[in-house]
Design a protein around this motif. Sequence first.
Motif, PDB file in Angstrom:
ATOM      1  N   GLU A  68       0.829  -1.207   0.000  1.00 14.48           N
ATOM      2  CA  GLU A  68       0.000   0.000   0.000  1.00 14.48           C
ATOM      3  C   GLU A  68       0.861   1.255   0.000  1.00 14.48           C
ATOM      4  OE1 GLU A  68      -3.163   2.272  -0.474  1.00 14.48           O
ATOM      5  OE2 GLU A  68      -3.129   0.074  -0.580  1.00 14.48           O
ATOM      6  N   GLY A  69       1.952   1.229   0.785  1.00 15.34           N
ATOM      7  CA  GLY A  69       2.863   2.364   0.802  1.00 15.34           C
ATOM      8  C   GLY A  69       3.506   2.604  -0.557  1.00 15.34           C
ATOM      9  N   TYR A  70       3.864   1.520  -1.237  1.00 10.51           N
ATOM     10  CA  TYR A  70       4.472   1.626  -2.567  1.00 10.51           C
ATOM     11  C   TYR A  70       3.467   2.224  -3.552  1.00 10.51           C
ATOM     12  CZ  TYR A  70       7.274   0.286  -6.643  1.00 10.51           C
ATOM     13  OH  TYR A  70       8.011   0.302  -7.805  1.00 10.51           O
ATOM     14  N   ARG A  71       2.227   1.766  -3.499  1.00 12.42           N
ATOM     15  CA  ARG A  71       1.196   2.300  -4.404  1.00 12.42           C
ATOM     16  C   ARG A  71       1.055   3.814  -4.248  1.00 12.42           C
ATOM     17  NH1 ARG A  71      -1.024  -2.813  -3.160  1.00 12.42           N
ATOM     18  NH2 ARG A  71      -1.616  -3.963  -5.046  1.00 12.42           N
ATOM     19  N   LYS A  72       1.037   4.266  -3.015  1.00 10.30           N
ATOM     20  CA  LYS A  72       0.899   5.705  -2.755  1.00 10.30           C
ATOM     21  C   LYS A  72       2.118   6.477  -3.251  1.00 10.30           C
ATOM     22  CE  LYS A  72      -2.159   5.219   1.251  1.00 10.30           C
ATOM     23  NZ  LYS A  72      -2.291   5.342   2.725  1.00 10.30           N
ATOM     24  N   ALA A  73       3.305   5.886  -3.092  1.00  7.44           N
ATOM     25  CA  ALA A  73       4.529   6.560  -3.528  1.00  7.44           C
ATOM     26  C   ALA A  73       4.621   6.633  -5.052  1.00  7.44           C
ATOM     27  CB  ALA A  73       5.748   5.842  -2.962  1.00  7.44           C
ATOM     28  N   ALA A  74       4.076   5.625  -5.758  1.00  8.89           N
ATOM     29  CA  ALA A  74       4.149   5.585  -7.219  1.00  8.89           C
ATOM     30  C   ALA A  74       3.078   6.430  -7.891  1.00  8.89           C
ATOM     31  CB  ALA A  74       4.038   4.134  -7.700  1.00  8.89           C
ATOM     32  N   ALA A  75       1.971   6.667  -7.198  1.00 10.96           N
ATOM     33  CA  ALA A  75       0.815   7.354  -7.794  1.00 10.96           C
ATOM     34  C   ALA A  75       1.128   8.735  -8.365  1.00 10.96           C
ATOM     35  CB  ALA A  75      -0.322   7.434  -6.775  1.00 10.96           C
ATOM     36  N   PRO A  76       1.912   9.584  -7.696  1.00 13.50           N
ATOM     37  CA  PRO A  76       2.170  10.922  -8.247  1.00 13.50           C
ATOM     38  C   PRO A  76       2.903  10.922  -9.588  1.00 13.50           C
ATOM     39  CG  PRO A  76       2.741  10.850  -5.915  1.00 13.50           C
ATOM     40  CD  PRO A  76       2.507   9.442  -6.359  1.00 13.50           C
ATOM     41  N   TYR A  77       3.473   9.793  -9.966  1.00 12.61           N
ATOM     42  CA  TYR A  77       4.245   9.712 -11.204  1.00 12.61           C
ATOM     43  C   TYR A  77       3.455   9.080 -12.347  1.00 12.61           C
ATOM     44  CZ  TYR A  77       7.694  10.910  -7.786  1.00 12.61           C
ATOM     45  OH  TYR A  77       8.356  11.553  -6.770  1.00 12.61           O
ATOM     46  N   GLY A  78       2.155   8.951 -12.154  1.00 10.35           N
ATOM     47  CA  GLY A  78       1.302   8.448 -13.222  1.00 10.35           C
ATOM     48  C   GLY A  78       1.129   6.960 -13.252  1.00 10.35           C
ATOM     49  N   PHE A  79       1.502   6.265 -12.161  1.00 15.70           N
ATOM     50  CA  PHE A  79       1.392   4.812 -12.095  1.00 15.70           C
ATOM     51  C   PHE A  79       0.271   4.381 -11.157  1.00 15.70           C
ATOM     52  CE2 PHE A  79       6.081   5.380 -12.798  1.00 15.70           C
ATOM     53  CZ  PHE A  79       6.113   4.873 -14.089  1.00 15.70           C
ATOM     54  N   VAL A  80      -0.569   3.468 -11.632  1.00 18.97           N
ATOM     55  CA  VAL A  80      -1.490   2.740 -10.771  1.00 18.97           C
ATOM     56  C   VAL A  80      -0.884   1.349 -10.607  1.00 18.97           C
ATOM     57  CG1 VAL A  80      -3.792   1.736 -10.552  1.00 18.97           C
ATOM     58  CG2 VAL A  80      -3.519   4.025 -11.529  1.00 18.97           C
ATOM     59  N   THR A  81      -0.516   0.993  -9.399  1.00 18.93           N
ATOM     60  CA  THR A  81       0.140  -0.292  -9.157  1.00 18.93           C
ATOM     61  C   THR A  81      -0.921  -1.350  -8.892  1.00 18.93           C
ATOM     62  OG1 THR A  81       1.965   0.925  -8.128  1.00 18.93           O
ATOM     63  CG2 THR A  81       1.925  -1.467  -7.833  1.00 18.93           C
ATOM     64  N   LEU A  82      -1.079  -2.262  -9.844  1.00 25.87           N
ATOM     65  CA  LEU A  82      -2.116  -3.287  -9.738  1.00 25.87           C
ATOM     66  C   LEU A  82      -1.683  -4.464  -8.866  1.00 25.87           C
ATOM     67  CD1 LEU A  82      -3.414  -3.417 -13.430  1.00 25.87           C
ATOM     68  CD2 LEU A  82      -4.460  -2.255 -11.478  1.00 25.87           C
ATOM     69  N   GLY A  83      -0.387  -4.735  -8.816  1.00 22.61           N
ATOM     70  CA  GLY A  83       0.090  -5.865  -8.014  1.00 22.61           C
ATOM     71  C   GLY A  83       1.583  -6.032  -8.157  1.00 22.61           C
ATOM     72  N   PHE A  84       2.104  -7.063  -7.493  1.00 22.32           N
ATOM     73  CA  PHE A  84       3.545  -7.311  -7.480  1.00 22.32           C
ATOM     74  C   PHE A  84       3.822  -8.769  -7.820  1.00 22.32           C
ATOM     75  CE2 PHE A  84       2.522  -4.008  -4.384  1.00 22.32           C
ATOM     76  CZ  PHE A  84       3.388  -2.980  -4.775  1.00 22.32           C
ATOM     77  N   TYR A  85       4.483  -8.990  -8.956  1.00 22.77           N
ATOM     78  CA  TYR A  85       4.883 -10.339  -9.343  1.00 22.77           C
ATOM     79  C   TYR A  85       6.135 -10.757  -8.557  1.00 22.77           C
ATOM     80  CZ  TYR A  85       1.949 -10.573 -13.611  1.00 22.77           C
ATOM     81  OH  TYR A  85       0.906 -10.636 -14.494  1.00 22.77           O
ATOM     82  N   ASP A  86       6.234 -12.037  -8.298  1.00 23.39           N
ATOM     83  CA  ASP A  86       7.451 -12.630  -7.746  1.00 23.39           C
ATOM     84  C   ASP A  86       8.348 -12.992  -8.923  1.00 23.39           C
ATOM     85  OD1 ASP A  86       9.398 -14.073  -6.410  1.00 23.39           O
ATOM     86  OD2 ASP A  86       8.159 -15.856  -6.136  1.00 23.39           O
ATOM     87  N   SER A  87       9.550 -12.403  -8.970  1.00 21.40           N
ATOM     88  CA  SER A  87      10.484 -12.814 -10.029  1.00 21.40           C
ATOM     89  C   SER A  87      11.690 -13.528  -9.436  1.00 21.40           C
ATOM     90  CB  SER A  87      10.915 -11.630 -10.896  1.00 21.40           C
ATOM     91  OG  SER A  87      11.625 -10.669 -10.164  1.00 21.40           O
ATOM     92  N   GLY A  88      11.482 -14.123  -8.278  1.00 22.04           N
ATOM     93  CA  GLY A  88      12.452 -15.068  -7.757  1.00 22.04           C
ATOM     94  C   GLY A  88      13.540 -14.486  -6.884  1.00 22.04           C
ATOM     95  N   ILE A  89      14.360 -15.382  -6.363  1.00 22.66           N
ATOM     96  CA  ILE A  89      15.518 -14.997  -5.568  1.00 22.66           C
ATOM     97  C   ILE A  89      16.689 -14.776  -6.523  1.00 22.66           C
ATOM     98  CG2 ILE A  89      17.132 -15.741  -3.784  1.00 22.66           C
ATOM     99  CD1 ILE A  89      14.849 -17.383  -2.583  1.00 22.66           C
ATOM    100  N   ARG A  90      17.275 -13.593  -6.438  1.00 16.20           N
ATOM    101  CA  ARG A  90      18.312 -13.208  -7.388  1.00 16.20           C
ATOM    102  C   ARG A  90      19.697 -13.628  -6.893  1.00 16.20           C
ATOM    103  NH1 ARG A  90      15.736  -8.977 -10.831  1.00 16.20           N
ATOM    104  NH2 ARG A  90      17.786  -8.345 -11.587  1.00 16.20           N
ATOM    105  N   ASN A  91      20.490 -14.124  -7.844  1.00 16.61           N
ATOM    106  CA  ASN A  91      21.833 -14.613  -7.561  1.00 16.61           C
ATOM    107  C   ASN A  91      22.790 -14.067  -8.619  1.00 16.61           C
ATOM    108  OD1 ASN A  91      21.082 -16.811  -5.443  1.00 16.61           O
ATOM    109  ND2 ASN A  91      19.708 -17.218  -7.161  1.00 16.61           N
ATOM    110  N   VAL A  92      24.071 -14.327  -8.445  1.00  9.15           N
ATOM    111  CA  VAL A  92      25.094 -13.827  -9.372  1.00  9.15           C
ATOM    112  C   VAL A  92      25.570 -14.957 -10.289  1.00  9.15           C
ATOM    113  CG1 VAL A  92      27.450 -12.913  -9.561  1.00  9.15           C
ATOM    114  CG2 VAL A  92      25.888 -12.004  -7.825  1.00  9.15           C
ATOM    115  N   TYR A  93      25.662 -14.668 -11.582  1.00  9.98           N
ATOM    116  CA  TYR A  93      26.289 -15.606 -12.514  1.00  9.98           C
ATOM    117  C   TYR A  93      27.328 -14.845 -13.331  1.00  9.98           C
ATOM    118  CZ  TYR A  93      22.129 -13.914 -15.118  1.00  9.98           C
ATOM    119  OH  TYR A  93      21.127 -13.146 -15.662  1.00  9.98           O
TER     120      TYR A  93
END
Length: 344
Positions: free
Chosen positions: A145-170
Amino acid sequence: MKSHGKPGAIVTLRRGKLTRRQSLIGLGGAAVSLFAPSYLKAAPITVRLGDVTPTDNPEYAAHVFFAKRIGDETKGQYEVKIFPNSVLGGHTQMNEQVRNGTLELAKSGQGFPATYDKALGIFSLPYLYATRGKLFAALDGKLGEGYRKAAAPYGFVTLGFYDSGIRNVYNTRGSFKTPAEFAALKLKIRVQPDKIMVATFNLLGAQSTPIEFAEVYNALQQGVVDAAENSVPYFISMKHIEAAKYFTKTQHLFGVDPLFASAKWFNAQPENVQKIFYDVARETVEYERKIWLEAENKDYARAASAGTLINEADVSAFQQKVKPIWAQYKGDLGGLYDIVESTQ
């Protein structure tokens, strides 16, 4: 949605004989009236969804699920068309199109929104939560909810958050386990254009190099960079596996990809349609998280069988090494940092 078709004439029998021409006109009008709903129905409203993701990635499968559910819930009045593989540009370009209202939907990489507001780089803090469960609880609650409010002034409606996994180094040079061994490789590593990501890998002794995602494969092949960081499904689906032989489980970041709608477009839709998009996005996020985890588990086995050298890092040592990043960027992250601390 109003149909643009004109209702057919109603045939009324009156005293007197109808001419043959009048009879045919009457029957034709009756036919129009009977079949108008099928062939005079207005065309669906097209909604474009852009992404850098290839079609064999779990996030693309989630987009397909989202598109079908939107079609079902709006009874075909809205049709979501998916544009994968960076055909509409990279994350930077698509986010700008969303802001300007020239693109309806886009899934962003987690670090890219920070170019608009430093606070939106919150997901780039290394070792943000101890478990996926804690992360998801925060995303579905106060942090989201905090992220949605922070993004709103820049023209973004945040519909949700996808999981793109645990990031590692290769990388292309060699395996490592400790921060000291990582630094000794003197890697040029691709990162997203986010100050926290850049600072994190510079602190670890690498040379952070921001590059658009679609360009990473060529950059690895040509030696522009020696390393990249991402989850194993992206390592495979973007064919980075062909260029980088060494994969180390640093587990330094949770991948969190926001699904944005253009505020200019979204706010012009009827309230009931807006609700459908929010509800379907919530369903899609639940579905995506499930299929992502399944793909992640399978893809480690796929990578190993293809000859990738996978090893475990000393995660606690890396976590301790990058701890100063939290204090360094606390001021930039503002209220979102406070939410993260309170939801640990």
